[in-house]
Scaffold this motif. Structure first.
Motif, PDB file in Angstrom:
ATOM      1  N   TYR A   7      95.204  75.670  10.653  1.00  0.00           N
ATOM      2  CA  TYR A   7      96.598  75.848  10.432  1.00  0.00           C
ATOM      3  C   TYR A   7      97.397  75.628  10.411  1.00  0.00           C
ATOM      4  N   LYS A   8      98.232  75.226   9.626  1.00  0.00           N
ATOM      5  CA  LYS A   8      99.956  74.315   9.921  1.00  0.00           C
ATOM      6  C   LYS A   8     100.698  75.475  10.439  1.00  0.00           C
ATOM      7  N   VAL A   9     101.288  75.453  11.886  1.00  0.00           N
ATOM      8  CA  VAL A   9     101.956  76.395  12.231  1.00  0.00           C
ATOM      9  C   VAL A   9     103.452  75.540  12.491  1.00  0.00           C
ATOM     10  N   VAL A  22     103.069  80.436   9.437  1.00  0.00           N
ATOM     11  CA  VAL A  22     102.158  80.262   8.964  1.00  0.00           C
ATOM     12  C   VAL A  22     102.026  79.855   7.139  1.00  0.00           C
ATOM     13  N   PRO A  23     102.380  78.457   6.822  1.00  0.00           N
ATOM     14  CA  PRO A  23     102.295  78.356   5.522  1.00  0.00           C
ATOM     15  C   PRO A  23     101.151  78.880   4.499  1.00  0.00           C
ATOM     16  N   ALA A  24     100.188  78.162   5.405  1.00  0.00           N
ATOM     17  CA  ALA A  24      98.951  78.363   4.253  1.00  0.00           C
ATOM     18  C   ALA A  24      98.809  80.001   4.074  1.00  0.00           C
ATOM     19  N   LEU A  44      98.755  86.883  13.873  1.00  0.00           N
ATOM     20  CA  LEU A  44      98.996  86.877  12.301  1.00  0.00           C
ATOM     21  C   LEU A  44      98.379  86.540  11.442  1.00  0.00           C
ATOM     22  N   ILE A  45      97.548  85.387  12.076  1.00  0.00           N
ATOM     23  CA  ILE A  45      96.204  84.704  10.797  1.00  0.00           C
ATOM     24  C   ILE A  45      95.356  86.295  10.617  1.00  0.00           C
ATOM     25  N   LEU A  58      95.346  75.073  16.087  1.00  0.00           N
ATOM     26  CA  LEU A  58      96.141  75.439  15.110  1.00  0.00           C
ATOM     27  C   LEU A  58      97.036  73.646  15.345  1.00  0.00           C
ATOM     28  N   ASP A  59      97.697  73.591  14.159  1.00  0.00           N
ATOM     29  CA  ASP A  59      98.411  72.334  14.382  1.00  0.00           C
ATOM     30  C   ASP A  59      99.306  72.989  14.486  1.00  0.00           C
TER      31      ASP A  59
END
Length: 127
Positions: A7-9, A22-24, A44-45, A58-59
């Motif tokens: 997940y991009k953060v 977290v856009p996804a 959160l995810i 995470l990214d």
């Protein structure tokens, strides 16, 4: 074996906290400091997707304010200038030592004249 989802953060500063986006999953949370970002993002995810926390990767991208980015860019530029100046100074020291040595000056005298040890003078002459 569980497939790990990356997940991009995106992290930005907002007054007295870090905003953790977290856009996804189209969600945002907060962290009091950068050390908390991973934990808060994973929690959160996990809440939104029910994916186990230990399978999440995470990214993380921390976005600095523009003024800070400008200072960092100038800092980098100044370090590069300093590095270049240091290389030039070293080259000039070598030339000075070699010139003196070519005039028959001893390594000890070269060291004294240049404010360095005779061992360093030897290194410069032979560089």
């Amino acid at each position: 074996m569980e497939v790990m989802h990356i997940y991009k953060v995106n992290v930005t500063r907002d007054e007295d906290a870090w905003m953790v986006e977290v856009p996804a999953i189209h969600r945002v949370t907060q962290a009091l400091n950068l050390k908390e970002v991973d934990t808060m993002a994973k929690d959160l995810i996990n809440i939104m997707t029910e994916e186990p926390v230990d399978t999440l990767q995470l990214d993380v991208h921390v976005q600095l304010p523009e003024t800070v980015e400008a200072h960092m860019a100038e800092s980098k530029r100044q370090r590069e200038l300093a590095d270049e100046s240091s290389r030039k100074a070293a080259a000039e020291s070598r030339l000075a030592a070699k010139t003196l040595h070519g005039m028959g000056v001893t390594l000890r005298d070269i060291g004294t004249m240049l404010g360095i040890s005779y061992q360093r003078a030897h290194q410069l002459v032979n560089a």
